[in-house]
Design a protein around this motif. Structure first.
Motif, short mmCIF file in Angstrom:
data_model
loop_
_atom_site.label_atom_id
_atom_site.label_comp_id
_atom_site.label_asym_id
_atom_site.label_seq_id
_atom_site.Cartn_x
_atom_site.Cartn_y
_atom_site.Cartn_z
N ALA A 71 0.85 -1.21 0.00
CA ALA A 71 0.00 0.00 0.00
C ALA A 71 0.87 1.25 0.00
O ALA A 71 0.64 2.19 -0.76
N VAL A 72 1.89 1.23 0.84
CA VAL A 72 2.76 2.40 0.97
C VAL A 72 3.55 2.64 -0.32
O VAL A 72 3.67 3.76 -0.80
N GLU A 73 4.09 1.57 -0.87
CA GLU A 73 4.90 1.75 -2.09
C GLU A 73 4.03 2.19 -3.26
O GLU A 73 4.43 3.05 -4.07
N ASP A 74 2.81 1.63 -3.36
CA ASP A 74 1.90 2.07 -4.42
C ASP A 74 1.58 3.56 -4.29
O ASP A 74 1.52 4.29 -5.28
N LEU A 75 1.37 4.01 -3.05
CA LEU A 75 1.06 5.43 -2.84
C LEU A 75 2.25 6.30 -3.24
O LEU A 75 2.09 7.35 -3.89
N ALA A 76 3.46 5.87 -2.85
CA ALA A 76 4.65 6.66 -3.21
C ALA A 76 4.77 6.76 -4.73
O ALA A 76 5.05 7.85 -5.28
N ILE A 77 4.55 5.64 -5.41
CA ILE A 77 4.68 5.62 -6.88
C ILE A 77 3.62 6.52 -7.53
O ILE A 77 3.92 7.36 -8.38
N GLU A 78 2.38 6.34 -7.08
CA GLU A 78 1.27 7.13 -7.64
C GLU A 78 1.53 8.63 -7.48
O GLU A 78 1.35 9.42 -8.41
N ARG A 79 1.95 9.01 -6.29
CA ARG A 79 2.17 10.44 -6.00
C ARG A 79 3.36 10.98 -6.80
O ARG A 79 3.33 12.11 -7.28
N ALA A 80 4.40 10.16 -6.92
CA ALA A 80 5.56 10.61 -7.70
C ALA A 80 5.16 10.79 -9.16
O ALA A 80 5.57 11.76 -9.82
N ARG A 81 4.36 9.88 -9.68
CA ARG A 81 3.93 10.01 -11.08
C ARG A 81 3.16 11.30 -11.28
O ARG A 81 3.30 12.00 -12.27
N GLU A 82 2.34 11.63 -10.29
CA GLU A 82 1.56 12.87 -10.39
C GLU A 82 2.46 14.10 -10.26
O GLU A 82 2.31 15.08 -11.01
N LEU A 83 3.41 14.03 -9.33
CA LEU A 83 4.30 15.19 -9.11
C LEU A 83 5.14 15.53 -10.32
O LEU A 83 5.29 16.69 -10.69
N TRP A 84 5.75 14.50 -10.92
CA TRP A 84 6.71 14.75 -11.99
C TRP A 84 6.17 14.39 -13.37
O TRP A 84 6.87 14.57 -14.37
N GLY A 85 4.96 13.79 -13.42
CA GLY A 85 4.39 13.42 -14.72
C GLY A 85 5.14 12.28 -15.40
O GLY A 85 5.23 12.24 -16.63
N ALA A 86 5.67 11.37 -14.58
CA ALA A 86 6.47 10.27 -15.16
C ALA A 86 5.58 9.07 -15.50
O ALA A 86 4.60 8.80 -14.82
N GLU A 87 5.97 8.35 -16.55
CA GLU A 87 5.24 7.13 -16.92
C GLU A 87 5.52 6.03 -15.91
O GLU A 87 4.62 5.39 -15.39
N PRO A 260 13.98 -3.42 0.01
CA PRO A 260 13.82 -1.97 0.01
C PRO A 260 13.65 -1.43 1.43
O PRO A 260 13.18 -2.15 2.31
N LEU A 261 14.04 -0.19 1.65
CA LEU A 261 13.89 0.44 2.98
C LEU A 261 12.47 0.98 3.05
O LEU A 261 12.20 2.13 2.72
N MET A 262 11.55 0.09 3.48
CA MET A 262 10.12 0.43 3.38
C MET A 262 9.74 1.63 4.24
O MET A 262 8.81 2.37 3.91
N HIS A 263 10.44 1.81 5.37
CA HIS A 263 10.14 2.98 6.21
C HIS A 263 10.50 4.27 5.48
O HIS A 263 9.79 5.27 5.56
N ASN A 264 11.59 4.24 4.73
CA ASN A 264 11.94 5.43 3.96
C ASN A 264 10.97 5.65 2.80
O ASN A 264 10.65 6.79 2.45
N ILE A 265 10.50 4.54 2.23
CA ILE A 265 9.51 4.68 1.15
C ILE A 265 8.22 5.29 1.72
O ILE A 265 7.57 6.11 1.07
N ALA A 266 7.88 4.94 2.96
CA ALA A 266 6.72 5.59 3.61
C ALA A 266 6.98 7.09 3.74
O ALA A 266 6.09 7.92 3.49
N GLY A 267 8.20 7.45 4.12
CA GLY A 267 8.54 8.88 4.22
C GLY A 267 8.48 9.56 2.86
O GLY A 267 8.07 10.72 2.75
N LYS A 268 8.87 8.84 1.82
CA LYS A 268 8.75 9.40 0.47
C LYS A 268 7.28 9.67 0.15
O LYS A 268 6.91 10.74 -0.35
N ALA A 269 6.42 8.68 0.43
CA ALA A 269 4.99 8.83 0.11
C ALA A 269 4.41 10.05 0.82
O ALA A 269 3.70 10.86 0.22
#
Ligand code: DSN
Length: 424
Positions: A71-87, A260-269
């Motif tokens: 859930a956390v990694e999906d949120l980080a990915i989704e938000r990053a895609r929105e922020l930078w417009g990446a595929e 992966p450092l999942m706690h850091n990925i949570a911080g990224k999200a």
């Protein structure tokens, strides 16, 4: 954050943690790659996800019990895609260097060629310095900034690319104060049939907010770190088109990293969600306005800025013209004494050495997080000028330290933030 629980079992570490918090509160963080993340990012980074192994990617893990990690990694990915417009986005790199490693592993064989900016001219170790894995595994040539202007020598880069025939051209820098023309570098890369890697580690936040042109959708690969101007959890990120997605993902895991450092990925999200708020654009614009104000005032004080100024979050000061007998390290140490923390840095045409360089680099991302505006940054420039003009003068140091302390008090770190609960 309270360190009481650490203190109960480990007073020595608790003391260091409290000391670091006080240091950040009581000094001006001007290392251009640093920032102060929010309490929410900090909390996510210290969550129970630090305990979880989650090799693989969401929905395809090697271990059980990964629902929340997914859930956390999906949120980080989704938000990053929105922020930078990446595929495609990979949020697993442990750092910006690991992100670059992921791209190299995805497209290069040992011995293949990288063309990147020289470290002395603003590049980064992971772009192929001989002391770094990239310089040891790949065949690296480096381009430079124009000696007169301090801007990337785009025409020289084109000529060098034609002669060297690289497999990857790297753009994006660590000590470069000017806007990067990613389109032009893409043209160079295409003309020699090379991939273009744009490393936006320093300017991730500026690009996300639209105050610096974006290489996303221009360069084949965009890498970055997630804790600098974007102010999210600590680590790295890779963005690319769908055609490179599988190669990049396999290069990061299992190619370069394990779990992966999942706690850091949570911080990224969490940090990415904050950066999606409209206030973040104002923050990023203020970072740039503040750097310009800082640079203008330093120039009024007689300092020489590489390229004459800045379009970004940092200024690079060449001390040789104004202070020929003051190496960057002496300036850095004197400024640290008074509570201004920045770093010595090499400058284009360096005549000393990387360990005893001739410049200092100063950034505004962390000051801007504290609420600094242009007027406050001019006061910081006055402090820097006073101290660098007379690094040994005790009276000057006392006066400068008082002004730096006053600024810290006027612009408190985490003002009103629930994180500051530990008064020890
Ligand atoms: N250490 C960072 C910087 O200061 O630019 C980059 O890795």
């Amino acid at each position: 954050m309270s360190y009481d629980r650490v203190r109960a079992t480990d007073p020595a570490v608790a003391e260091a943690l409290s000391g670091e918090r006080r240091r950040q509160e009581d000094t001006l963080a001007m290392i251009a790659s640093e920032n102060h993340v929010s309490a929410a990012v900090m909390a996510a980074q210290s969550s129970e996800l630090t305990n979880k192994y989650a090799e693989g990617y969401p929905g395809e893990r090697y271990y059980a019990g990964c629902d929340h990690a997914d859930a956390v990694e999906d949120l980080a990915i989704e938000r990053a895609r929105e922020l930078w417009g990446a595929e495609h986005v990979n949020v697993q790199p442990h750092s910006g260097t690991q992100a670059n490693m992921g791209v190299y592993l995805a497209v290069l064989e040992p011995g293949d060629r990288i063309l990147s900016l020289d470290l002395n001219h603003g590049g980064h170790l992971s772009h192929g310095h001989p002391a770094n894995f990239a310089g040891q595994i790949y065949d690296v040539e480096q381009y430079e900034v124009d000696a007169d202007t301090g801007y990337v020598d785009y025409e020289g880069l084109r000529e060098q690319a034609e002669a060297f025939d690289p497999d990857v051209v790297v753009s994006g820098y660590s000590a470069y104060p000017r806007e990067v023309d990613f389109e032009r570098i893409q043209g160079v890369a295409e003309s020699v049939d090379a991939h273009h890697l744009a490393d936006i580690a320093h300017i991730t936040g500026l690009v996300a907010a639209g105050v610096h042109p974006s290489p996303v959708g221009v360069a084949d690969f965009v890498t970055g770190s997630t804790h600098k101007t974007i102010r999210a959890g600590r680590g790295g990120i890779i963005m690319c088109g769908e055609e490179h997605a599988d190669d990049v993902d396999a290069a990061v895991f299992p190619g370069a990293q394990g779990g992966p450092l999942m706690h850091n990925i949570a911080g990224k999200a969490v940090g990415f969600a904050e950066a999606l708020q409209p206030e973040f654009e104002q923050y990023a614009q203020q970072v740039v306005d503040n750097a310009r104000a800082l640079g203008d005032r330093l120039r009024e004080h007689g300092f020489s800025l590489v390229s004459g100024g800045t379009d970004t979050h940092l200024v690079l000061i060449d001390l040789r013209p104004s202070h020929p007998d003051t190496p960057g390290g002496v300036a850095e140490a004197a400024l640290e004494e008074v509570g201004v923390v920045l770093n010595k840095n090499t400058v284009p045409g360096e005549t000393r050495s990387p360990f005893n360089p001739s410049g200092i680099r100063a950034g505004t991302p962390a000051l801007t997080t504290r609420g600094f505006d242009e007027a406050a940054c001019e006061r910081v420039a006055d402090v820097i000028a006073r101290v660098v003009d007379a690094p040994e003068d005790e009276a000057v140091r006392e006066e400068a330290a008082a002004e730096a302390a006053a600024l810290c008090e006027e612009y408190p770190l985490y003002a009103g933030d629930a994180r500051v609960t530990d008064t020890a």
